[in-house]
Design a protein around this motif. Structure first.
Motif, PDB file in Angstrom:
ATOM      1  N   ARG A  35     -63.500-121.025 -45.892  1.00 39.76           N
ATOM      2  CA  ARG A  35     -64.436-119.923 -45.666  1.00 39.76           C
ATOM      3  C   ARG A  35     -65.716-120.351 -44.956  1.00 39.76           C
ATOM      4  NH1 ARG A  35     -66.451-117.849 -50.250  1.00 39.76           N
ATOM      5  NH2 ARG A  35     -66.554-115.702 -49.496  1.00 39.76           N
ATOM      6  N   LEU A  36     -65.619-121.367 -44.116  1.00 41.24           N
ATOM      7  CA  LEU A  36     -66.798-121.899 -43.441  1.00 41.24           C
ATOM      8  C   LEU A  36     -66.816-121.470 -41.987  1.00 41.24           C
ATOM      9  CD1 LEU A  36     -69.266-123.852 -43.453  1.00 41.24           C
ATOM     10  CD2 LEU A  36     -67.672-125.652 -42.770  1.00 41.24           C
ATOM     11  N   GLU A  37     -67.983-121.085 -41.499  1.00 39.10           N
ATOM     12  CA  GLU A  37     -68.223-120.883 -40.078  1.00 39.10           C
ATOM     13  C   GLU A  37     -69.430-121.734 -39.694  1.00 39.10           C
ATOM     14  OE1 GLU A  37     -66.958-116.642 -38.513  1.00 39.10           O
ATOM     15  OE2 GLU A  37     -68.396-116.412 -40.149  1.00 39.10           O
ATOM     16  N   GLY A  38     -69.341-122.417 -38.579  1.00 38.86           N
ATOM     17  CA  GLY A  38     -70.454-123.261 -38.157  1.00 38.86           C
ATOM     18  C   GLY A  38     -70.009-124.274 -37.138  1.00 38.86           C
ATOM     19  N   GLU A  39     -70.830-125.277 -36.922  1.00 37.74           N
ATOM     20  CA  GLU A  39     -70.520-126.281 -35.908  1.00 37.74           C
ATOM     21  C   GLU A  39     -71.117-127.620 -36.292  1.00 37.74           C
ATOM     22  OE1 GLU A  39     -74.145-125.528 -32.746  1.00 37.74           O
ATOM     23  OE2 GLU A  39     -72.407-124.196 -32.646  1.00 37.74           O
TER      24      GLU A  39
ATOM     25  N   VAL B 133     -61.922-113.112 -48.504  1.00 39.85           N
ATOM     26  CA  VAL B 133     -62.156-112.508 -49.811  1.00 39.85           C
ATOM     27  C   VAL B 133     -60.968-112.855 -50.705  1.00 39.85           C
ATOM     28  CG1 VAL B 133     -63.518-110.615 -48.841  1.00 39.85           C
ATOM     29  CG2 VAL B 133     -61.060-110.306 -49.190  1.00 39.85           C
ATOM     30  N   PRO B 134     -61.152-112.810 -52.012  1.00 35.86           N
ATOM     31  CA  PRO B 134     -60.015-113.113 -52.894  1.00 35.86           C
ATOM     32  C   PRO B 134     -58.829-112.215 -52.558  1.00 35.86           C
ATOM     33  CG  PRO B 134     -62.039-113.013 -54.162  1.00 35.86           C
ATOM     34  CD  PRO B 134     -62.391-112.544 -52.784  1.00 35.86           C
ATOM     35  N   PRO B 135     -57.689-112.807 -52.191  1.00 36.68           N
ATOM     36  CA  PRO B 135     -56.554-111.987 -51.754  1.00 36.68           C
ATOM     37  C   PRO B 135     -55.806-111.368 -52.926  1.00 36.68           C
ATOM     38  CG  PRO B 135     -55.968-114.305 -51.702  1.00 36.68           C
ATOM     39  CD  PRO B 135     -57.421-114.247 -52.087  1.00 36.68           C
ATOM     40  N   ASN B 136     -54.944-110.428 -52.589  1.00 38.07           N
ATOM     41  CA  ASN B 136     -54.027-109.877 -53.589  1.00 38.07           C
ATOM     42  C   ASN B 136     -53.246-111.050 -54.205  1.00 38.07           C
ATOM     43  OD1 ASN B 136     -51.519-108.840 -54.713  1.00 38.07           O
ATOM     44  ND2 ASN B 136     -52.039-106.892 -53.775  1.00 38.07           N
ATOM     45  N   PRO B 137     -53.284-111.197 -55.513  1.00 37.22           N
ATOM     46  CA  PRO B 137     -52.627-112.367 -56.131  1.00 37.22           C
ATOM     47  C   PRO B 137     -51.121-112.402 -55.925  1.00 37.22           C
ATOM     48  CG  PRO B 137     -53.359-110.810 -57.806  1.00 37.22           C
ATOM     49  CD  PRO B 137     -53.946-110.345 -56.520  1.00 37.22           C
ATOM     50  N   ASN B 138     -50.520-111.286 -55.531  1.00 37.75           N
ATOM     51  CA  ASN B 138     -49.079-111.253 -55.283  1.00 37.75           C
ATOM     52  C   ASN B 138     -48.725-111.495 -53.818  1.00 37.75           C
ATOM     53  OD1 ASN B 138     -48.365-110.575 -58.009  1.00 37.75           O
ATOM     54  ND2 ASN B 138     -49.079-108.492 -57.608  1.00 37.75           N
ATOM     55  N   ASN B 139     -49.745-111.717 -52.982  1.00 42.10           N
ATOM     56  CA  ASN B 139     -49.453-111.944 -51.572  1.00 42.10           C
ATOM     57  C   ASN B 139     -48.972-113.374 -51.351  1.00 42.10           C
ATOM     58  OD1 ASN B 139     -49.120-111.164 -48.952  1.00 42.10           O
ATOM     59  ND2 ASN B 139     -51.287-110.970 -48.470  1.00 42.10           N
TER      60      ASN B 139
ATOM     61  N   ALA C 278     -66.320-104.633 -47.310  1.00 41.94           N
ATOM     62  CA  ALA C 278     -66.097-104.137 -48.676  1.00 41.94           C
ATOM     63  C   ALA C 278     -66.276-105.220 -49.723  1.00 41.94           C
ATOM     64  CB  ALA C 278     -64.694-103.549 -48.782  1.00 41.94           C
ATOM     65  N   ASN C 279     -66.247-106.473 -49.285  1.00 42.61           N
ATOM     66  CA  ASN C 279     -66.348-107.634 -50.179  1.00 42.61           C
ATOM     67  C   ASN C 279     -65.230-107.649 -51.221  1.00 42.61           C
ATOM     68  OD1 ASN C 279     -67.570-110.081 -50.820  1.00 42.61           O
ATOM     69  ND2 ASN C 279     -68.790-109.179 -52.454  1.00 42.61           N
ATOM     70  N   LYS C 280     -64.057-107.201 -50.809  1.00 41.56           N
ATOM     71  CA  LYS C 280     -62.891-107.249 -51.689  1.00 41.56           C
ATOM     72  C   LYS C 280     -61.637-107.026 -50.851  1.00 41.56           C
ATOM     73  CE  LYS C 280     -62.974-102.328 -52.922  1.00 41.56           C
ATOM     74  NZ  LYS C 280     -63.022-101.349 -54.036  1.00 41.56           N
ATOM     75  N   ALA C 281     -60.496-107.356 -51.420  1.00 40.35           N
ATOM     76  CA  ALA C 281     -59.224-107.156 -50.729  1.00 40.35           C
ATOM     77  C   ALA C 281     -58.890-105.671 -50.673  1.00 40.35           C
ATOM     78  CB  ALA C 281     -58.112-107.925 -51.425  1.00 40.35           C
ATOM     79  N   LEU C 282     -58.529-105.219 -49.472  1.00 40.35           N
ATOM     80  CA  LEU C 282     -58.083-103.839 -49.274  1.00 40.35           C
ATOM     81  C   LEU C 282     -56.622-103.791 -48.838  1.00 40.35           C
ATOM     82  CD1 LEU C 282     -61.214-102.541 -47.314  1.00 40.35           C
ATOM     83  CD2 LEU C 282     -60.682-102.137 -49.730  1.00 40.35           C
ATOM     84  N   PHE C 283     -56.106-104.947 -48.433  1.00 40.53           N
ATOM     85  CA  PHE C 283     -54.725-105.040 -47.962  1.00 40.53           C
ATOM     86  C   PHE C 283     -53.901-105.727 -49.041  1.00 40.53           C
ATOM     87  CE2 PHE C 283     -57.291-104.409 -44.308  1.00 40.53           C
ATOM     88  CZ  PHE C 283     -56.521-103.740 -43.370  1.00 40.53           C
ATOM     89  N   GLY C 284     -52.705-105.215 -49.268  1.00 47.10           N
ATOM     90  CA  GLY C 284     -51.870-105.722 -50.343  1.00 47.10           C
ATOM     91  C   GLY C 284     -50.932-106.815 -49.894  1.00 47.10           C
ATOM     92  N   LEU C 285     -49.643-106.517 -49.875  1.00 45.07           N
ATOM     93  CA  LEU C 285     -48.641-107.522 -49.536  1.00 45.07           C
ATOM     94  C   LEU C 285     -48.492-107.674 -48.038  1.00 45.07           C
ATOM     95  CD1 LEU C 285     -45.837-106.631 -52.118  1.00 45.07           C
ATOM     96  CD2 LEU C 285     -47.749-108.245 -52.358  1.00 45.07           C
ATOM     97  N   TYR C 286     -47.995-108.837 -47.649  1.00 45.42           N
ATOM     98  CA  TYR C 286     -47.741-109.158 -46.246  1.00 45.42           C
ATOM     99  C   TYR C 286     -46.907-108.067 -45.585  1.00 45.42           C
ATOM    100  CZ  TYR C 286     -45.381-111.653 -42.383  1.00 45.42           C
ATOM    101  OH  TYR C 286     -44.857-112.021 -41.165  1.00 45.42           O
ATOM    102  N   ARG C 287     -47.435-107.502 -44.529  1.00 48.11           N
ATOM    103  CA  ARG C 287     -46.707-106.590 -43.656  1.00 48.11           C
ATOM    104  C   ARG C 287     -46.112-105.396 -44.409  1.00 48.11           C
ATOM    105  NH1 ARG C 287     -43.005-109.326 -38.895  1.00 48.11           N
ATOM    106  NH2 ARG C 287     -43.175-107.645 -37.374  1.00 48.11           N
ATOM    107  N   ASN C 288     -46.833-104.936 -45.408  1.00 46.76           N
ATOM    108  CA  ASN C 288     -46.362-103.768 -46.151  1.00 46.76           C
ATOM    109  C   ASN C 288     -47.511-102.789 -46.363  1.00 46.76           C
ATOM    110  OD1 ASN C 288     -45.305-101.819 -47.796  1.00 46.76           O
ATOM    111  ND2 ASN C 288     -44.277-103.238 -49.180  1.00 46.76           N
ATOM    112  N   PRO C 289     -47.675-101.803 -45.461  1.00 43.09           N
ATOM    113  CA  PRO C 289     -48.802-100.868 -45.572  1.00 43.09           C
ATOM    114  C   PRO C 289     -48.728 -99.984 -46.803  1.00 43.09           C
ATOM    115  CG  PRO C 289     -47.257-100.147 -43.884  1.00 43.09           C
ATOM    116  CD  PRO C 289     -46.833-101.525 -44.293  1.00 43.09           C
ATOM    117  N   PHE C 290     -47.564 -99.891 -47.432  1.00 43.46           N
ATOM    118  CA  PHE C 290     -47.439 -99.073 -48.632  1.00 43.46           C
ATOM    119  C   PHE C 290     -48.148 -99.703 -49.831  1.00 43.46           C
ATOM    120  CE2 PHE C 290     -43.725 -98.141 -45.974  1.00 43.46           C
ATOM    121  CZ  PHE C 290     -43.877 -96.769 -45.813  1.00 43.46           C
ATOM    122  N   THR C 291     -48.566-100.961 -49.689  1.00 46.74           N
ATOM    123  CA  THR C 291     -49.306-101.637 -50.755  1.00 46.74           C
ATOM    124  C   THR C 291     -50.796-101.721 -50.449  1.00 46.74           C
ATOM    125  OG1 THR C 291     -49.001-103.852 -49.804  1.00 46.74           O
ATOM    126  CG2 THR C 291     -47.271-103.032 -51.269  1.00 46.74           C
TER     127      THR C 291
END
Length: 543
Positions: A51-55, A82-88, A125-138
């Motif tokens: 999670r680092l950005e810099g030079e 951000v902390p990912p979905n734990p099932n991803n 949002a400072n949180k995960a909004l996307f669920g599982l890999y390549r599955n928009p239903f999650t």
């Protein structure tokens, strides 16, 4: 403050006994305090985000870097912000670029996230909004219209764009100097997807591209096309996949594109049930889809204009390719790593079967006879290296032609930590000569892993494989990383080691770009401008 004479004895102080910090990496706890982060695994098994950005200007170098090495090594890491979905799964973290610019024996480093729609939405949002890999239903309903790409798989420089690639979507364009994200879909593609492994034909100066699930989730459409140096599409052919397969890598020859299908399968019903996009299918076979690169490609007897064919072997996973070539008899040869079972256990079979921990892996050469009908079974491949291997590379000046040398990561069990996962055990770089059968090895050290190598020719007209190999090494015991530089004339020991002062995430892929290829001559890291001295120092100027 009390003082003591030389004859007096100072009072004793009760010092608590020294104890180690009770850190449990498996559960993510420290002193029993639980982190808000799930274990952020990557393919190499590293469990912490960076999670680092810099030079950093002028990294510490042990040894000497030849001044002929002049360019930038771009690598992209899977690094959730951000902390990912734990099932991803471990291949879906945000794309974070670490780039190393070599010039005059010095190395500058820059790190920056690719600002995808997904990254910006979740960071805001400072949180995960996307669920599982390549599955928009999650995913959270508010992001279902967003491009679901983390752009974390590869970086390829083409048509003045540094392309940040993930095969679930189209490229993001990144500035090669600042690493700022410029735009999405720089080429205006008709397909919804773009491979993470496009191939450059150095003889025609073209980029050969494909995209599977090209019409949308779980569709059979594959788009194949060619981009010229300006980024203009000059060839295009859409075909159907035998099933909705995971098609990660490919090879090109002078006239053909061959795509490698892994025996995973995507089904819309499973996606709608909010399960993983892929499931391994033990009834499917490793499959090679062969497509003519051009409308003008000379077709073998029996082929029709616009036709493609596929050829099968047994159930296995040919993960990454080195290269391929064709002969005058209508045959194509290609070389790849091979795992004899599912190398991605986070996408298990629907019945829950998991791959055996004793699964064999090797590096092989496949033979495809284009006169055979579609659906034919191909011969057993020839084993080139009978040991676990991954991330093969060649001298890409010879892409499409028969080459002699391969550079790749291998897993030497007698020097391993006992890990059974191929991605957790790559501890050695290998240089193999296909002509002589000789293999040279460089072991990167105890408790260390090596990542995908890149090759840099000594000069534009140097003989094949005459140059340098660079790769990132993860020093686990020291919790930091090094870049190693090997001269192919003496492959068994490095000529330079570029030391990073900290640990960064494992790359998925990366590439070398010569300085002469990149437009502009902009500074890579912050420069100190000329300034006027204050004259107020201890030894101010005398009048």
């Amino acid at each position: 403050m009390a003082a003591f004479s030389a004859t007096e004895t100072p009072p004793t102080v009760d010092v608590p006994p020294s104890t180690s910090v009770p850190l449990d990496h498996g559960s993510g706890t420290l002193y029993g305090l639980k982190s808000s982060w799930p274990i952020a695994l990557d393919l190499a098994g590293s469990s912490l985000p960076c999670r680092l950005e810099g030079e950093i200007s002028d990294l510490v170098v042990c040894g000497s870097i030849p001044k002929e090495i002049d360019g930038t090594f771009y690598r992209v890491m899977c690094d959730p912000f951000v902390p990912p979905n734990p099932n991803n799964v471990p291949i879906d973290g945000d794309g974070n670029i670490s780039a190393f610019r070599f010039h005059q024996g010095r190395v500058d480093m820059k790190m920056r996230y690719i600002e995808t729609e997904r990254y910006k939405l979740e960071r805001k949002a400072n949180k995960a909004l996307f669920g599982l890999y390549r599955n928009p239903f999650t995913h959270h309903p508010c992001v279902r219209a967003a491009v679901d790409s983390t752009a974390n798989t590869n970086l390829v420089y083409w048509a003045d764009h540094l392309l940040a690639l993930k095969e679930v979507a189209l490229p993001y364009s990144v500035d090669p100097h600042t690493l700022e994200t410029r735009m999405y879909d720089p080429f205006g593609s008709k397909s919804k997807t773009f491979t993470a492994h496009p191939k450059v034909d150095p003889y025609t100066d073209e980029l050969v591209v494909f995209g599977y699930e090209a019409s949308g989730l779980a569709t059979l459409d594959i788009a194949t096309y060619t981009l010229n140096r300006l980024g203009e599409k000059v060839e295009e052919l859409w075909i159907k996949s035998p099933w909705c397969a995971f098609i990660h890598d490919c090879i090109i020859t002078e006239n053909w594109l061959v795509m490698l299908c892994w025996p995973f399968e995507a089904k819309m019903a499973r996606l709608q049930a909010k399960k993983q996009h892929w499931a391994w299918n033990y009834d499917l076979k490793a499959t090679f889809i062969v497509v003519p690169r051009r409308k003008s490609t000379p077709l073998p007897t029996g082929w029709k204009q616009g036709e493609s064919r596929y050829y099968e072997w047994r159930n296995c996973m040919p993960i990454h390719t080195a290269g391929g070539w064709e002969d005058a008899n209508g045959k194509i040869y290609l070389e790849s790593t091979r795992v004899h079972d599912n190398a991605f256990p986070f996408f298990p079979a629907e019945d829950g079967r998991m791959p055996s921990p004793e699964t064999k892996a090797d590096f092989v050469r496949w033979e495809l006879d284009l006169s055979a009908p579609s659906g034919s079974t191909i011969p057993d491949p020839r084993v080139i290296l009978d040991l676990p291997a991954e991330f093969p590379r060649i001298d890409e000046r010879f892409m499409t032609k028969q080459y002699e040398y391969i550079f790749l990561d291998v897993f030497l069990p007698e020097k391993s930590d006992g890990s059974k996962n191929i991605f957790h055990g790559l501890n050695t770089l290998a240089m193999h000569n296909n002509k002589t059968g000789k293999t040279s090895f460089y072991y990167v050290g105890d408790d260390a892993l090596v990542q995908e190598p890149i090759f840099i020719p000594r000069s534009a007209d140097a003989p094949e494989a005459d140059g340098w190999v660079i790769a990132m090494v993860e020093r686990r015991a020291e919790s930091r990383c090094d870049l190693i530089v090997l001269d192919t004339k003496e492959f068994e020991k490095p000529i330079a080691i570029v030391q990073l002062p900290f640990h960064i995430k494992a790359q998925i892929h990366g590439n070398w770009v010569e300085a002469a290829q990149i437009k502009g001559n902009l500074p890579f890291v912050r420069q100190i401008e000329d300034f006027k001295l204050s004259g107020r120092g201890a030894l101010e100027p005398m009048i």
